[in-house]
Scaffold this active site. Sequence first.
Site, PDB file in Angstrom:
ATOM      1  N   LYS A  22      -4.346   2.884  -3.484  1.00  0.00           N
ATOM      2  CA  LYS A  22      -4.888   3.987  -4.275  1.00  0.00           C
ATOM      3  C   LYS A  22      -3.741   4.859  -4.735  1.00  0.00           C
ATOM      4  CE  LYS A  22      -9.043   5.119  -1.936  1.00  0.00           C
ATOM      5  NZ  LYS A  22      -9.015   5.297  -0.634  1.00  0.00           N
ATOM      6  N   MET A  30      -9.202   7.095   9.935  1.00  0.00           N
ATOM      7  CA  MET A  30     -10.040   7.280   8.741  1.00  0.00           C
ATOM      8  C   MET A  30     -11.238   8.171   9.020  1.00  0.00           C
ATOM      9  SD  MET A  30      -9.953   3.385   7.249  1.00  0.00           S
ATOM     10  CE  MET A  30     -10.231   2.571   8.808  1.00  0.00           C
ATOM     11  N   ASP A  55       0.875  -1.170   0.000  1.00  0.00           N
ATOM     12  CA  ASP A  55       0.000   0.000   0.000  1.00  0.00           C
ATOM     13  C   ASP A  55       0.906   1.212   0.000  1.00  0.00           C
ATOM     14  OD1 ASP A  55      -2.419  -1.407   0.299  1.00  0.00           O
ATOM     15  OD2 ASP A  55      -1.974  -1.677   2.424  1.00  0.00           O
TER      16      ASP A  55
HETATM   17  N1  SAH Z   1      -3.096  -0.487   9.706  1.00  0.00           N
HETATM   18  C1  SAH Z   1      -2.952   0.940   9.864  1.00  0.00           C
HETATM   19  C2  SAH Z   1      -4.256   1.663   9.720  1.00  0.00           C
HETATM   20  C3  SAH Z   1      -4.882   1.532   8.354  1.00  0.00           C
HETATM   21  S1  SAH Z   1      -6.345   2.474   8.200  1.00  0.00           S
HETATM   22  C4  SAH Z   1      -2.318   1.218  11.219  1.00  0.00           C
HETATM   23  O1  SAH Z   1      -2.169   0.314  12.035  1.00  0.00           O
HETATM   24  O2  SAH Z   1      -1.892   2.357  11.445  1.00  0.00           O
HETATM   25  C5  SAH Z   1      -5.732   3.958   7.488  1.00  0.00           C
HETATM   26  C6  SAH Z   1      -5.842   5.098   8.473  1.00  0.00           C
HETATM   27  O3  SAH Z   1      -4.794   5.025   9.419  1.00  0.00           O
HETATM   28  C7  SAH Z   1      -5.709   6.469   7.885  1.00  0.00           C
HETATM   29  O4  SAH Z   1      -6.926   6.938   7.348  1.00  0.00           O
HETATM   30  C8  SAH Z   1      -5.288   7.291   9.067  1.00  0.00           C
HETATM   31  O5  SAH Z   1      -6.385   7.599   9.892  1.00  0.00           O
HETATM   32  C9  SAH Z   1      -4.425   6.315   9.822  1.00  0.00           C
HETATM   33  N2  SAH Z   1      -3.006   6.482   9.526  1.00  0.00           N
HETATM   34  C10 SAH Z   1      -2.158   5.562   9.069  1.00  0.00           C
HETATM   35  N3  SAH Z   1      -0.914   6.074   8.980  1.00  0.00           N
HETATM   36  C11 SAH Z   1      -0.995   7.344   9.409  1.00  0.00           C
HETATM   37  C12 SAH Z   1      -0.059   8.383   9.572  1.00  0.00           C
HETATM   38  N4  SAH Z   1       1.238   8.233   9.281  1.00  0.00           N
HETATM   39  N5  SAH Z   1      -0.496   9.572  10.053  1.00  0.00           N
HETATM   40  C13 SAH Z   1      -1.781   9.744  10.380  1.00  0.00           C
HETATM   41  N6  SAH Z   1      -2.705   8.806  10.237  1.00  0.00           N
HETATM   42  C14 SAH Z   1      -2.323   7.601   9.766  1.00  0.00           C
END
Ligand code: SAH
Length: 523
Positions: A67, A182, A45
Amino acid sequence: MTARPIAHGRASGHVWLVGAGPGDPGLITRAGLEALRRADVVLYDRLGTADLLDECREDALLIDVGKAPGRQAMAQEEINAELIEHGRAGRRVVRLKGGDPFVFGRGGEEAEALAAARIACTVVPGVTSAIGGLAAAGIPVTHRGVAASFAVVTGHEAPDRSTEGVDWTRLATAVDTIVVLMGVGRLESIAAALIAGGRDSRTPAALVQQASTPAQRVLEATLGEIAVAARDAGIEAPALLVVGEVAALRDRLALAPSGPLAGKRVLVTRTRRQASALADALRREGAVPLLLPAIELERHADAEQAREAGGRLRAHEYGWAVFTSENAVDTAFELLEAERVDARAFAGVRLCAVGTATAEALRRHGLLADLLPAEADGDGVLRALLEAGIAGQRVLLPRAEGARAALPDGLRAAGATVDELALYLAAPPAAPSPRTLERVRRGEVDVVTFTSSSTVSNLATLLEGDLEPVRSAIVACIGPQTAATARDVGLDPTVVASDRSVEGLVQALLEHFGGDADPEFAE
Ligand code: SAH
């Protein structure tokens, strides 16, 4: 799906679901990095993985399933099908996901699909943005006396829809810290639902955009005001929403800002073999190196020249040998070894090394340099050699084919006999990484480093003469000669190392950025 022939002789493949961490490439686990480095195929991703892809094997197949601008993400079924297909073909497959694979990453579905297809699957947990991303912004998810519980929820399901997956009303007062992933697009309704559920609208809240990356932004406001504040500040996904007293702790904790190079993306243009020392030194200072080797050393030795030099060395005909780079030392010794000449033949030969890295390379061959010119540019080297009494002597000068003629010309003018030993041609690589080139073209680099004149001219070649994308970056050169070449192609080197070495270059960068280090988190 029908079984495919086995590609690598392994009985069956293996899939690793690897958490990449929130974005800072230093935050992947050791197990994750090892899996990534060994993988035949990597499905990734975009979120939080860009800087890690440099770790993949050069021949690994990289598949972007996320995406991208102007393109839909690959459907989950397609991703599952790809994982199964490559697994069946006996390959080592890494599915690289931002944060932790099981925190809203659909890692569970992938594991299920692999189990059904009887393909071995291992999960390598990652630092989830929900906790590590907040920490990177200076917000502790729990704090003694302030927050004893937290919940991580998705804001994807609009609270006003009847099918909602999160019970916002019960959540509102159930835990001290609420972290919403999200949720940027629905801040208004999320905040309203929490307030309606009984959470005080004056509760501290914060948004962290692009947590733990160079582009991190943090916005603090009360729960009642955060949606409007976010709109005014233009906060965009990916971002974390945190609601609770911990959101107000940033100032109190005042975590030390990382060094002046923290989060700076630095382009490294030296050969792949030599890049790691510079990349490691940059990483130690918190920078994020981006590797784009602009030169490949193509052996270009003249056998006749080598034989002659070997003979003269053995006969002790040389008064001096001048080495202008680490590469020159290593390649010359390989070449001479083929002539059955080793360090003993340098007995009585005075040695000049341009730059401490060159001197260090000589030391690895058991030789200590007699002369280390204080100034590493052509004139400085010539002056130092003349002062050391090179006139009238026979000089061995092993170096790249096509290097500047000023030094041998100057030595000859002073009455020395110069035997040049051509070692290699510094050519641009035949197959530069299109992914890295694209990132450079998009202007993603903050700093461009040049460690020799040929890295400058070859980068220009790789960019097809269009240096516009690097013009806004800080240009850092290892020495005055390299800086001169950078000026020749229209760049403006603002950082020039005073010590012609990797350490010297990093030191010069630290000094350059030290002055204007931002003590606050990037905002
Ligand atoms: N598996 C990921 C989450 C995936 S869902 C985890 O454990 O972090 C995707 C969401 O994660 C994004 O919409 C955002 O809300 C958050 N996210 C992931 N990386 C981020 C980052 N570096 N900064 C802020 N939000 C982040």
